[in-house]
Structure formats: C-alpha cells, structure tokens
Design a protein around this motif. Structure first.
Motif, PDB file in Angstrom:
ATOM      1  N   VAL A   1      -0.319  44.525  32.889  1.00  0.00           N
ATOM      2  CA  VAL A   1       0.649  45.431  33.509  1.00  0.00           C
ATOM      3  C   VAL A   1       1.971  44.703  33.750  1.00  0.00           C
ATOM      4  O   VAL A   1       2.010  43.479  33.884  1.00  0.00           O
ATOM      5  CB  VAL A   1       0.129  45.999  34.850  1.00  0.00           C
ATOM      6  N   LEU A   2       3.040  45.494  33.789  1.00  0.00           N
ATOM      7  CA  LEU A   2       4.371  44.993  34.137  1.00  0.00           C
ATOM      8  C   LEU A   2       4.784  45.646  35.443  1.00  0.00           C
ATOM      9  O   LEU A   2       4.777  46.873  35.563  1.00  0.00           O
ATOM     10  CB  LEU A   2       5.384  45.328  33.043  1.00  0.00           C
ATOM     11  N   VAL A   3       5.125  44.815  36.428  1.00  0.00           N
ATOM     12  CA  VAL A   3       5.468  45.298  37.763  1.00  0.00           C
ATOM     13  C   VAL A   3       6.950  45.061  38.019  1.00  0.00           C
ATOM     14  O   VAL A   3       7.478  43.986  37.711  1.00  0.00           O
ATOM     15  CB  VAL A   3       4.638  44.563  38.835  1.00  0.00           C
ATOM     16  N   THR A   4       7.629  46.072  38.573  1.00  0.00           N
ATOM     17  CA  THR A   4       9.017  45.878  38.965  1.00  0.00           C
ATOM     18  C   THR A   4       9.082  45.511  40.442  1.00  0.00           C
ATOM     19  O   THR A   4       8.329  46.050  41.261  1.00  0.00           O
ATOM     20  CB  THR A   4       9.859  47.140  38.713  1.00  0.00           C
ATOM     21  N   ARG A   5       9.949  44.583  40.758  1.00  0.00           N
ATOM     22  CA  ARG A   5      10.157  44.164  42.145  1.00  0.00           C
ATOM     23  C   ARG A   5      11.353  44.882  42.765  1.00  0.00           C
ATOM     24  O   ARG A   5      11.838  44.491  43.816  1.00  0.00           O
ATOM     25  CB  ARG A   5      10.409  42.653  42.202  1.00  0.00           C
ATOM     26  N   GLY A   6      11.814  45.935  42.121  1.00  0.00           N
ATOM     27  CA  GLY A   6      12.988  46.643  42.611  1.00  0.00           C
ATOM     28  C   GLY A   6      14.229  46.221  41.841  1.00  0.00           C
ATOM     29  O   GLY A   6      14.177  45.403  40.920  1.00  0.00           O
ATOM     30  N   ALA A   7      15.345  46.797  42.220  1.00  0.00           N
ATOM     31  CA  ALA A   7      16.603  46.513  41.527  1.00  0.00           C
ATOM     32  C   ALA A   7      16.959  45.037  41.657  1.00  0.00           C
ATOM     33  O   ALA A   7      16.670  44.404  42.672  1.00  0.00           O
ATOM     34  CB  ALA A   7      17.721  47.371  42.103  1.00  0.00           C
ATOM     35  N   PRO A   8      17.559  44.467  40.620  1.00  0.00           N
ATOM     36  CA  PRO A   8      17.946  43.057  40.698  1.00  0.00           C
ATOM     37  C   PRO A   8      18.957  42.826  41.817  1.00  0.00           C
ATOM     38  O   PRO A   8      19.835  43.662  42.063  1.00  0.00           O
ATOM     39  CB  PRO A   8      18.551  42.772  39.319  1.00  0.00           C
ATOM     40  N   GLU A   9      18.819  41.722  42.491  1.00  0.00           N
ATOM     41  CA  GLU A   9      19.710  41.400  43.603  1.00  0.00           C
ATOM     42  C   GLU A   9      21.029  40.862  43.058  1.00  0.00           C
ATOM     43  O   GLU A   9      21.055  39.890  42.306  1.00  0.00           O
ATOM     44  CB  GLU A   9      19.045  40.361  44.502  1.00  0.00           C
ATOM     45  N   VAL A  10      22.121  41.536  43.440  1.00  0.00           N
ATOM     46  CA  VAL A  10      23.449  41.136  42.972  1.00  0.00           C
ATOM     47  C   VAL A  10      24.026  40.111  43.937  1.00  0.00           C
ATOM     48  O   VAL A  10      23.921  40.263  45.158  1.00  0.00           O
ATOM     49  CB  VAL A  10      24.384  42.356  42.879  1.00  0.00           C
ATOM     50  N   SER A  11      24.601  39.074  43.393  1.00  0.00           N
ATOM     51  CA  SER A  11      25.227  38.058  44.246  1.00  0.00           C
ATOM     52  C   SER A  11      26.668  37.829  43.791  1.00  0.00           C
ATOM     53  O   SER A  11      27.020  38.062  42.631  1.00  0.00           O
ATOM     54  CB  SER A  11      24.438  36.744  44.193  1.00  0.00           C
ATOM     55  N   TRP A  12      27.479  37.409  44.740  1.00  0.00           N
ATOM     56  CA  TRP A  12      28.878  37.088  44.469  1.00  0.00           C
ATOM     57  C   TRP A  12      29.150  35.656  44.927  1.00  0.00           C
ATOM     58  O   TRP A  12      28.357  35.069  45.673  1.00  0.00           O
ATOM     59  CB  TRP A  12      29.809  38.029  45.242  1.00  0.00           C
ATOM     60  N   VAL A  13      30.265  35.145  44.486  1.00  0.00           N
ATOM     61  CA  VAL A  13      30.701  33.827  44.955  1.00  0.00           C
ATOM     62  C   VAL A  13      31.627  34.048  46.148  1.00  0.00           C
ATOM     63  O   VAL A  13      32.605  34.800  46.066  1.00  0.00           O
ATOM     64  CB  VAL A  13      31.433  33.053  43.841  1.00  0.00           C
ATOM     65  N   MET A  14      31.300  33.411  47.257  1.00  0.00           N
ATOM     66  CA  MET A  14      32.093  33.582  48.475  1.00  0.00           C
ATOM     67  C   MET A  14      33.505  33.032  48.254  1.00  0.00           C
ATOM     68  O   MET A  14      33.679  31.867  47.882  1.00  0.00           O
ATOM     69  CB  MET A  14      31.418  32.838  49.631  1.00  0.00           C
ATOM     70  N   PRO A  15      34.524  33.868  48.460  1.00  0.00           N
ATOM     71  CA  PRO A  15      35.900  33.383  48.264  1.00  0.00           C
ATOM     72  C   PRO A  15      36.363  32.520  49.443  1.00  0.00           C
ATOM     73  O   PRO A  15      35.743  32.520  50.509  1.00  0.00           O
ATOM     74  CB  PRO A  15      36.706  34.680  48.182  1.00  0.00           C
ATOM     75  N   ASP A  16      37.443  31.818  49.233  1.00  0.00           N
ATOM     76  CA  ASP A  16      38.042  31.020  50.303  1.00  0.00           C
ATOM     77  C   ASP A  16      38.912  31.946  51.143  1.00  0.00           C
ATOM     78  O   ASP A  16      39.941  32.448  50.682  1.00  0.00           O
ATOM     79  CB  ASP A  16      38.883  29.893  49.701  1.00  0.00           C
TER      80      ASP A  16
END
Length: 242
Positions: free
Chosen positions: A162-177
């Motif tokens: 079986v193939l299980v989904t863990r939900g939508a992929p977690e989006v990450s950003w780079v913290m700006p200065d």
C-alpha cells in the motif's frame, strides 16, 4: 472291516478333491471377471467416463464431496472410491470427487484506511499485509493506492502493498533579514500569509526609531513553516515594556 475303512478314506479324499476343485473353479470364475479400477486423478469427468467405459465400469461424480484443492485444477478429479488398483466386478460404479481449484479471495478496497486498519482487513480476508510506503500529497492522510487492485481474485496469503499519504507536503520558506524593518508592516505581511507571531518585546535602543525590529527568531536564512512561531524584539523610545 479293513475294506470298509478303506472305502471311507477313499470317500473322504474324493470329497476333499471335489471341494478343492469347486473352490478353484469358483475363484478362477470370480478372478476372471474382476477388473482393476484405473487411476482417474486429475482427469475431467468426461475423460474418466471414457476411461471407465473401456473397462466396463461406470463413473458417477459425488457433488457433496467437491472441495478446494491447491494441487488440482478446478473441475478435475481429486479423489475416487474405490481407489485406483482395486479389483471390482464389471459394471461397478466408481464415485469421483471434483476439485474446486485453489481457494481464491477477492482483495478488499483499502482506500482511505490507515495502515493498521488495512492490515486487520487483509488478515480477516486471509491475505497478508505487504510493504507500506509513504508520500506527501494533497488530501486527508490514509491509503491512496494498493499493489493489488480491489476486487482482484487471488490466492490466500497474497501480500498487498500500500501507499499511504501523510497529507499535503509541508511548505517552507527562508526567513528574510528583518532587522531594521518596521514591525507593524512586517506583522501584517506575515499574518496575511498565515504565520503566527509569538513573543514581541520592546527594548530601547539609541538611534533606532520606535517600532523598528532589533532582533528576530528564527534568524535570517533559517527555514520557516506555518507551524513555526515568530518572535521579535522591537525598538521603543519609552523603555522596555513591563
């Protein structure tokens, strides 16, 4: 007296010879008419009828004793009575038992189930849980694909991956200065995108305009997601907040 005894012995011997002759003749008669039951294993009923008829025997399928057999194809003979090699009279009926073939199972639909629930469903069906793979995808967590399609007819013990989904992929950003930026403008921009602001402290800093960001967490260049809490230290001309 001797003559009488001799005649008696002679009569007994003659009777014994007569009985032996009758027995031998009867045995030869019976054996001469007996037939050997052929082996009908794995034959179809039609093939068995033809084989038996050539030897003067009859074949009758016994539907009540039909059963699954891993080693014999469906509608083939898996057993017989009398057994092969038995001596019988001409016209004897041979009862045969057909195979239903290997026991088969329909694979259940596991879509949307959690791995543990799917494993229990497979066990109840007589199947085995296979490899569980995971991936990120849109939609609720659960099984989104299975190695053997639902409704497929298979044999007991077949593993189902079986193939299980863990939900939508977690989006990450780079913290700006954000050092030196106006805090209110930064706050509005981040909250509009779904970020959460945590602790915000005020601190006097010579030469910095009120509301200017002095420190930030996470630091510039670090990855940040919507699950993270952002914290800031903001310049104030009125001294530290109490």
């Amino acid at each position: 007296m001797t003559g009488v005894l001799g005649r008696l012995v002679y009569a007994l011997v003659l009777a014994a010879v007569l009985v032996a002759s009758v027995w031998i003749s009867f045995s030869r008669f019976i054996l001469g008419r007996s037939l050997e039951v052929p082996d009908m294993s794995r034959l179809s009923v039609e093939e068995a009828v033809t084989l038996a008829a050539a030897r003067g025997l009859r074949v009758v399928p016994d539907a009540a004793r039909a059963d699954y057999d891993e080693g014999v194809a469906a509608q083939r003979i898996r057993g017989q009575v009398p057994a092969a090699g038995t001596a019988v009279k001409a016209g004897q009926t041979v009862r045969v038992f057909l195979s239903l073939g290997p026991r088969t199972i329909r694979v259940p639909d596991l879509g949307g189930s959690r791995p543990r629930t799917a494993a229990l469903a497979l066990e109840r069906a007589g199947l085995a849980a296979g490899v569980v793979s995971a991936a990120r995808a849109d939609g609720p967590p659960g099984i989104v694909a299975q190695g053997v399609a639902p409704g497929t007819v298979t044999t007991p013990g077949t593993p189902v991956d079986v193939l299980v989904t863990r939900g939508a992929p977690e989006v990450s950003w780079v913290m700006p200065d954000l050092i030196g930026r106006d805090f209110e403008r930064v706050r509005l921009a981040f909250e509009a995108r779904g970020f959460r602001l945590g602790g915000v402290r005020s601190q006097t800093y010579e030469g910095a305009a009120a509301g200017t960001i002095l420190r930030q967490f996470p630091l510039a260049g670090y990855p940040v997601t919507l699950k993270d809490t952002l914290s800031f230290v903001v310049a104030s001309t009125e001294g530290p907040a109490s």
